[in-house]
Write an enzyme that holds these catalytic residues in place. Structure first.
Site, short mmCIF file in Angstrom:
data_model
loop_
_atom_site.label_atom_id
_atom_site.label_comp_id
_atom_site.label_asym_id
_atom_site.label_seq_id
_atom_site.Cartn_x
_atom_site.Cartn_y
_atom_site.Cartn_z
CG HIS A 184 7.81 -8.18 -4.44
ND1 HIS A 184 7.85 -9.35 -5.16
CD2 HIS A 184 8.90 -7.49 -4.80
CE1 HIS A 184 8.93 -9.35 -5.93
NE2 HIS A 184 9.57 -8.22 -5.73
CG ASP A 231 10.09 -4.83 -15.53
OD1 ASP A 231 9.71 -4.12 -16.46
OD2 ASP A 231 11.28 -4.97 -15.24
CD GLU A 252 13.10 -3.64 -18.06
OE1 GLU A 252 13.33 -4.87 -18.03
OE2 GLU A 252 12.30 -3.08 -17.30
#
Length: 546
Positions: free
Chosen positions: A95, A156, A267
């Protein structure tokens, strides 16, 4: 982080050239006695990441069959001394955005291949899970749920490795309550830059323990972590509301995170592209008032979405349905003539009363209340659904010029006025997250760097730049990022980058501020030859000429 997407990308590497560290690298490494294997030919995958912008070929890729393989490989490179250019980078699920997990001409360790570290859940008054540094959070969650437990803090996107997120911080909408993931770790097993295999915690090798947490891989490779757990809920009440006023949007968020009894996840995100929003939500969210929702018009305004959840148990689902029915029918029936009194419906469960009380305090646009109920697993793994959709449209394996900033609360309005009002165009090719965090939930002994205010905001520009839509989209996104950073510098915003990226050590010194000396000291202790994580571009291995 919301829409925190990752996976290895599939690209044509074309112009990338292989760099060999020095003659005899292959024969030197082949002499290692390991349980796994070293690959010297099929290494192109290790030169790719989610950012899809940097492609640096290693000389070899280690597929470790054990933790001992990792230690032996690093120890071998350390013993080669400063005469060797070899470096070592631990790669999780790929990532990284700017080649942070790549090693140009070095060795990349495929942590997902690490064997011999099974995920083990320990029940008790203070439950925890022991997991491999190469384990994916989604797999750890699935194992924990078998015991009715789950980690407290999340990112997330769950298809990330334990070691990868703990080397940064790991934040999501639960961090205001539990802190980042690095605040919920009891113990680590680490291979240092000398090839030492050490257990560390707040009581044992504490300096290394705190150095590695948020340490960007500079002090060691995390091979195992002991993570705090809590009872896992079965269901989630998932709520979204819209604001047109930024001050109300941020003040409401700050109010919510200050309350003792509040939502379990909070959020926010910014909606620059103002078309089709409500229609997109209707597939999974139910508007409180369908008629008003259908008539809602943004009038060209930038909108701000507040997203919240409240956990509850499956046993309460029937009560929830009764409450829904109660809210959609006429007032309670009165006693009929000649009949026994009718029993009234039971009151809503306490958690739902709390939800309604909290919503009554918020100043959102009334017609934009959207709600849904999903399983806890479905909510936590929600971004994977987005991944599948993006893959189906060919929009996953594209450049991702992300920019993640931590903005002090006292400057968030100044930041928003300039960035959302003047710098950003009428639409943004990706989500923009904006939500508050509490400094008191972060342990200042770790290597993570945050603003010096009790409340600060994560503002994450999660852009993508698909080449099929516009050949200049990547360049435009990068220039937009530069304008945002330039504004922060000129206006004295005193922000910090999350998932930081700099190319010069003086920039890193500014990033760490008065903590730089301690960071550099720790590097000298645990990785004195600057072998580990060269892709972060913090320290460069000094090679002695022969």
């Amino acid at each position: 982080m919301h829409y925190f997407l990752e996976l290895f990308v599939v690209l044509v590497l074309g112009s990338v050239a292989m760099h060999v560290s020095d003659p005899g690298v292959a024969s030197s490494l082949e002499s290692l006695r390991i349980d796994g294997n070293l690959s010297f030919h099929d290494v192109s995958l290790a030169a790719r990441d989610f950012g899809n912008r940097y492609r640096l070929l290693p000389s070899a890729v280690l597929h470790p069959g054990s933790v001992s393989d990792v230690a032996a490989t690093v120890r071998h490179v350390f013993r080669m001394g400063s005469g060797s250019k070899l470096t070592v980078a631990a790669r999780g699920h790929g990532h990284s955005l700017q080649g942070q997990a790549q090693a140009d001409g070095g060795i990349v360790v495929r942590m997902e291949n690490l064997r011999g570290c099974e995920t083990k859940v320990h029940d008790g008054e203070q439950p925890y899970v022991d997991a491999s540094g190469g384990a994916l959070w989604i797999n750890v969650l699935l194992e924990c749920l078998k015991h009715g437990l789950a980690p407290k803090s999340w990112t997330d996107y769950l298809h990330l490795t334990i070691g990868g997120t703990l080397s940064n911080a790991g934040i999501s909408g639960q961090a205001f309550r539990h802190g980042p993931q690095i605040s919920n770790v009891h113990q680590l097993e680490i291979v240092t830059g000398k090839g030492e295999l050490l257990n560390c915690s707040a009581e044992e090798n504490a300096d290394l323990f705190y150095a590695a947490l948020g340490g960007l891989g500079q002090f060691g490779i995390i091979t195992r972590a002991r993570i705090a757990l809590e009872p896992a809920p079965k269901m989630v009440k998932w709520i979204r509301v819209l604001y047109s006023d930024f001050a109300s949007f941020t003040e409401d968020q700050e109010m919510l995170i200050s309350l003792k009894e509040t939502f379990d996840y909070i959020e926010g995100f910014v909606i620059i592209n103002r078309t089709g929003l409500l229609n997109n939500w209707r597939s999974s969210f139910n508007p409180q008032n369908p008629v008003q929702a259908s008539e809602f018009d943004s009038d060209g305004r930038i909108l701000f979405c507040l997203e919240m959840t409240k956990n509850f148990d499956q046993d309460n689902a029937e009560t929830v349905n009764q409450v829904k029915l109660l809210h959609t029918t006429s007032p309670p029936m009165h006693v009929r003539i000649g009949s026994s009194p009718q029993k009234s419906s039971p009151p809503p469960p306490l958690w739902l009363q709390q939800v309604e009380a909290l919503l009554s305090k918020l100043r959102y646009i009334p017609s934009t209340l959207f709600q849904s109920e999903v399983s806890y697993l479905e909510f936590l793994d929600r971004v994977h659904v987005s991944e599948v959709k993006l893959r189906s449209k060919g929009l996953w394996e594209v450049p991702h010029p992300w920019l993640n900033l931590l903005i002090p609360r006292t400057r968030i309005r100044d930041f928003a006025a300039q960035v959302f009002g003047k710098i950003l165009p009428d639409s943004n090719n990706g989500p923009i997250l904006l939500y508050p965090l509490n400094k008191s939930k972060w342990d200042n002994r770790t290597s993570a760097v945050i603003p010096d205010e009790e409340i600060f905001y994560l503002v994450a520009f999660l852009s993508s730049a698909p080449s099929s839509s516009d050949h200049d989209s990547l360049d435009r996104a990068l220039k937009q990022n530069d304008r945002i950073l330039d504004f922060c510098k000129q206006a004295g915003i005193r922000m910090k980058q999350y998932l930081p990226y700099y190319t010069m050590q003086e920039e890193w010194r500014a990033h760490f501020g008065d903590r730089w000396e301690d960071f550099a000291r720790r590097k000298g202790v645990y990785d004195p030859l600057y072998i580990l994580a060269p892709g972060q571009r913090i320290f460069q291995k000094a090679v002695r000429s022969s």
